[in-house]
Design a protein around this motif. Sequence first.
Motif, short mmCIF file in Angstrom:
data_model
loop_
_atom_site.label_atom_id
_atom_site.label_comp_id
_atom_site.label_asym_id
_atom_site.label_seq_id
_atom_site.Cartn_x
_atom_site.Cartn_y
_atom_site.Cartn_z
N SER A 147 0.84 -1.19 0.00
CA SER A 147 0.00 0.00 0.00
C SER A 147 0.88 1.24 0.00
CB SER A 147 -0.92 0.01 1.23
OG SER A 147 -1.61 1.22 1.35
N VAL A 148 0.92 1.95 -1.10
CA VAL A 148 1.76 3.15 -1.19
C VAL A 148 1.22 4.28 -0.34
CG1 VAL A 148 2.62 2.57 -3.49
CG2 VAL A 148 0.55 3.96 -3.27
N ASP A 149 -0.01 4.15 0.17
CA ASP A 149 -0.60 5.19 0.99
C ASP A 149 -0.46 4.94 2.49
OD1 ASP A 149 -1.49 6.51 -1.30
OD2 ASP A 149 -3.37 5.39 -1.36
N SER A 150 0.17 3.85 2.87
CA SER A 150 0.31 3.50 4.29
C SER A 150 1.71 3.80 4.80
CB SER A 150 0.00 2.01 4.49
OG SER A 150 -1.32 1.72 4.12
N PRO A 151 1.87 4.07 6.10
CA PRO A 151 3.20 4.26 6.66
C PRO A 151 4.08 3.04 6.38
CG PRO A 151 1.52 4.93 8.23
CD PRO A 151 0.79 4.25 7.10
N GLY A 152 5.27 3.28 5.87
CA GLY A 152 6.15 2.18 5.54
C GLY A 152 5.75 1.42 4.30
N PHE A 153 4.77 1.94 3.55
CA PHE A 153 4.31 1.34 2.29
C PHE A 153 3.63 -0.01 2.47
CE2 PHE A 153 7.73 4.21 1.08
CZ PHE A 153 7.17 4.90 0.03
N VAL A 154 3.27 -0.36 3.70
CA VAL A 154 2.63 -1.65 3.95
C VAL A 154 1.47 -1.48 4.92
CG1 VAL A 154 2.93 -3.99 4.86
CG2 VAL A 154 4.80 -2.91 3.60
N GLN A 167 9.30 8.85 4.55
CA GLN A 167 7.98 8.43 4.09
C GLN A 167 7.06 8.01 5.23
OE1 GLN A 167 6.84 8.90 1.08
NE2 GLN A 167 8.82 9.81 0.58
N ILE A 168 7.62 7.35 6.24
CA ILE A 168 6.81 6.98 7.40
C ILE A 168 6.31 8.22 8.12
CG2 ILE A 168 6.92 5.93 9.69
CD1 ILE A 168 8.77 3.80 8.48
N GLN A 169 7.19 9.19 8.31
CA GLN A 169 6.79 10.43 8.98
C GLN A 169 5.77 11.19 8.15
OE1 GLN A 169 7.53 11.39 12.01
NE2 GLN A 169 6.24 13.22 11.78
N LEU A 170 5.95 11.24 6.85
CA LEU A 170 5.03 11.95 5.97
C LEU A 170 3.62 11.38 6.06
CD1 LEU A 170 4.47 13.95 3.62
CD2 LEU A 170 5.14 12.11 2.05
N ARG A 171 3.50 10.05 6.03
CA ARG A 171 2.19 9.42 6.02
C ARG A 171 1.51 9.48 7.38
NH1 ARG A 171 4.93 8.07 2.02
NH2 ARG A 171 4.08 7.24 0.09
N ARG A 172 2.30 9.53 8.44
CA ARG A 172 1.70 9.64 9.77
C ARG A 172 1.22 11.04 10.08
NH1 ARG A 172 5.99 5.86 13.15
NH2 ARG A 172 5.03 3.86 12.63
N SER A 173 1.96 12.04 9.61
CA SER A 173 1.63 13.42 9.95
C SER A 173 0.74 14.10 8.93
CB SER A 173 2.92 14.23 10.12
OG SER A 173 3.65 14.27 8.91
N GLN A 174 0.81 13.66 7.67
CA GLN A 174 0.03 14.29 6.62
C GLN A 174 -0.56 13.23 5.70
OE1 GLN A 174 3.32 16.80 5.19
NE2 GLN A 174 2.12 18.56 5.81
#
Length: 234
Positions: free
Chosen positions: A10-17, A218-225
Amino acid sequence: MAERPIFIPSVDSPGFVKVVSFDIPFATGFAPVQKQKNVRSLHAAAAHDGYSPLLEISSKSQEKAGRHLSAFHLKVDTASGLIPLENAFQGSKVFEHGGPYIDLYQTDPRSAKRDPRLKDSGRLVAFELDGNEFPLQPSTVFYDWLYLNAIYPHREWLRERIDGSMRYAGYTDIEFNPNKSINCQAKSCALFVSLTRAGLLDKAMNSAEGFIAFMSEQIQLRRSQPERANQLHF
């Protein structure tokens, strides 16, 4: 009953998974037939929620691709030569009072995993391989790096075998217990598929330092935004 996860690219999830867990009746015992019974139970539970088909990534997989993607089957190209992934992981651990124990690179995987120094050297503080230091956060970044490095040379074969036409909805490892471990070969395989689908695999694998920075960002990006999850940067 036991709770076991499936790992979905999942490219939309933290860590892509994306991780989804299911409670399943769990057959105890070490016989392969018991392990495969648990695989079928997990896959059936996931299919009920629309996640199908799944590929079991372990020596207990009934598919050749799943067995070949087992960490005990894979080898990593290092400065010490081509060594089993498990040896690279265990021998690269750095503790408060010792390590890395690079002599473990040359033993068999099961002996490396059971070496008493891994329990007697204090707290784990980092990983070190080929002059690169890997932090403990993101929590699976070193194992992911090893796993992706082991399968990267076979990426074209894998694109066809495990992700042709979005072949699998996700990946499992029946040996993985999330209450005891954080690193999982099925999760790393799902990461490989996500990066492939996003066109980011080659960039991510360019260097160890770049991989650490990329995954952290990427993990930070998906968690915060989360609303910007589709804005991939490298």
